[in-house]
Enzyme design. Structure first.
Site, PDB file in Angstrom:
ATOM      1  N   LYS A   8       0.793  -1.356  -0.105  1.00 18.84           N
ATOM      2  CA  LYS A   8      -0.046  -0.165   0.011  1.00 18.84           C
ATOM      3  C   LYS A   8       0.686   1.175   0.035  1.00 18.84           C
ATOM      4  O   LYS A   8       0.381   2.316  -0.557  1.00 18.84           O
ATOM      5  CB  LYS A   8      -0.884   0.084   1.079  1.00 18.84           C
TER       6      LYS A   8
HETATM    7  C1  LIG Z   1      -4.397  -4.593   1.053  1.00 16.59           C
HETATM    8  C2  LIG Z   1      -3.672  -5.788   0.931  1.00 16.59           C
HETATM    9  C3  LIG Z   1      -4.024  -6.633   0.070  1.00 16.59           C
HETATM   10  C4  LIG Z   1      -5.376  -6.825  -0.929  1.00 16.59           C
HETATM   11  O1  LIG Z   1      -5.243  -5.803  -1.853  1.00 16.59           O
HETATM   12  P1  LIG Z   1      -6.530  -5.217  -2.374  1.00 16.59           P
HETATM   13  O2  LIG Z   1      -6.134  -4.145  -3.349  1.00 16.59           O
HETATM   14  O3  LIG Z   1      -7.563  -4.852  -1.499  1.00 16.59           O
HETATM   15  O4  LIG Z   1      -7.094  -6.282  -3.290  1.00 16.59           O
HETATM   16  C5  LIG Z   1      -3.411  -7.933  -0.019  1.00 16.59           C
HETATM   17  N1  LIG Z   1      -2.013  -7.923   0.842  1.00 16.59           N
HETATM   18  C6  LIG Z   1      -1.776  -7.008   1.766  1.00 16.59           C
HETATM   19  C7  LIG Z   1      -0.632  -7.518   2.595  1.00 16.59           C
HETATM   20  C8  LIG Z   1      -2.539  -5.971   1.950  1.00 16.59           C
HETATM   21  O5  LIG Z   1      -2.158  -5.029   2.721  1.00 16.59           O
END
Ligand SMILES: *Cc1c(COP(=O)(O)O)cnc(C)c1O
Length: 468
Positions: free
Chosen positions: A114
């Site tokens: 993120k």
């Molecule tokens: C947010 C997240 C996901 C999922 O990603 P999306 O964009 O919501 O599909 C997967 N793995 C981790 C470690 C995350 O923080």
């Protein structure tokens, strides 16, 4: 470039207007009116660019209300090796075995992918708010990754405050320390006596009070923000360039998924002409997306039917970005999209599913706790690489679905250091931590504990803003 709601309402908007907005007024999500196509010559010329330059080239196809030199500077300031674990590539590709790769997206400040988008969002917010002479107070709820990524992206930035609600005593000690040890004056941690859903309910209650929301300039940074999705498109190109020698080659990606934000960025990259064969959606036990790609039925579930798993950032049963993909599948027919997403569950016909697989290249699979522990262990023994539980869900599904002649890139969405318990269960070892995070649990913490009560949260916000 103009942006339109997936549900067809409202007037076309420019990038900086939707940057600071959440949903469109009709409840839909913003999409660009078209996806710019990248021809073979352009693609070749991008191969040798740095990550920051590549980001600028891609972003500038979608953003025409920020002068080019400013956008170039924002990209250069964001995608620096110092911010992303000292790695010049920013998203280096790691070969597990011939034809099977991990793309490292988790070397940023909070050790999850993120950061890739949130860091840029912080720069864009500061830039645009400064230009307008405005302030924004971001209110969010987190069970871990999103909140810390937002705080590290916004810390110390002019014009922005962050009020982040988290369930008191329910995050790991490491996650709490990551957020609560921030001493920046514009970051406010509120630990709510309750669970994550209580936190989310409070955010909704405060945001639905439109007069309060307007007067306090409350905003969000949630995963439906188009700028976050756009920033994620870049690493599909960067991964492709590292895995291939020429544009005649095709690759597939497997994406550990929850809100469908990450893989939706892959869909956008593919629509732009990046030679992607398959986009494989990997879920955990919360398999609402896998169910759709297998059966054509999308049936979001409530909190009571959402399992708490050992890949917690994918414990999502209503994929908030999924509407964007369906809008494309429905050829942007806003009425059709609205009809489906205003209701609960929906189903699409076999001919549509044929297009989803053949034309859009989607496939899917699900993983369980047993699978991810076995995958972490096997990966460690075979390759000497420790992976986190979310990435393990991806690898498990990738191994089942990869095609013989197509390189498969699994997106690494977090570092194992964030999920020590599952790593110990799988390998008997504590995962290593980046040196700068050693002992983070012992730093002084800044957090206020509040009841699960919107009035109390409003009072804290007002106090911090000097309003009472
Ligand atoms: C947010 C997240 C996901 C999922 O990603 P999306 O964009 O919501 O599909 C997967 N793995 C981790 C470690 C995350 O923080």
């Amino acid at each position: 470039m103009r942006y339109l709601s997936t549900r067809g309402g409202g007037v076309p908007k420019r990038f900086c207007d939707i940057l600071l907005e959440g949903l469109a007024e009709d409840g839909g999500l913003f999409l660009p009116e078209r996806y710019p196509k990248v021809d073979a010559t352009t693609l070749s010329s991008w191969r040798t660019l740095s990550y920051a330059e590549l980001a600028f080239e891609i972003l500038s196809l979608y953003i025409d209300d920020i002068p080019a030199e400013d956008l170039r500077r924002l990209c250069a300031q964001t995608y620096r090796a110092e911010v992303f674990g000292g790695r010049a590539e920013i998203t280096p590709l790691h070969r597990l075995e011939p034809g099977l790769y991990l793309e490292e997206l988790s070397n940023g400040p909070t050790l999850a992918f993120k950061d890739m988008a949130m860091q840029l969002l912080g720069a864009l917010f500061e830039y645009e708010l400064g230009r307008r002479g405005e302030q924004l107070n971001i209110l969010g709820a987190t069970s871990g990754d999103t909140g810390s990524a937002a705080e590290y992206a916004m810390r110390g930035r002019a014009g922005v405050n962050v009020f982040m609600l988290s369930p008191h005593g329910r995050m790991s000690a490491f996650q709490q320390a990551q957020m609560f040890s921030l001493q920046d004056a514009n970051i406010h941690n509120l630990a709510v006596r309750g669970v994550f859903d209580d936190c989310q309910d409070i955010v909704k209650a405060v945001s639905n009070d439109l007069a309060y929301k307007k007067s306090r300039k409350i905003g969000t940074v949630n995963s439906i923000n188009w700028a976050r999705l756009l920033a994620q498109v870049v690493y599909y190109f960067a991964g492709y360039f590292q895995a291939t020698k020429s544009n005649d080659e095709r690759v597939s990606f497997t994406v550990p998924s929850g809100n469908f934000g990450n893989v939706c960025a892959g869909h956008v990259a593919r629509q732009m002409g990046l030679p992607i064969e398959q986009l494989v959606v990997a879920t955990n036990e919360n398999d609402v997306l896998d169910e759709f790609f297998r059966t054509g039925r999308y049936a979001p579930r409530g909190a009571a039917h959402t399992h708490a798993t050992s890949s917690p950032s994918m414990d999502i049963s209503k994929a908030s970005n999924f509407e964007r993909f369906i809008a494309d599948v429905m050829d942007r027919d806003g009425a059709q999209v609205a009809a489906r997403f205003q209701g609960g569950a929906f189903e699409v016909d076999a001919a549509t599913m044929e297009r989803v697989h053949a034309h859009y290249g989607f496939a899917s699979g699900a993983s369980s706790h047993t699978d991810r522990v076995a995958t972490i262990r096997a990966c460690w023994h075979k390759t000497g690489r420790l992976i986190d539980p979310h990435t393990a869900d991806g690898l498990k599904v990738a191994e089942a679905l990869r095609q013989p002649d197509v390189p498969m890139i699994v997106l690494e969405t977090a570092l194992p250091a964030k999920f020590a318990d599952t790593l110990v269960e799988a390998t008997g070892m504590q995962p290593p931590r980046p040196a700068h995070l050693e002992g983070i649990e012992n730093l002084p913490q800044r957090v206020q504990v509040v009841d699960a009560d919107a009035a109390q949260v409003r009072a804290v916000i007002d106090h911090c803003l000097g309003l009472g």
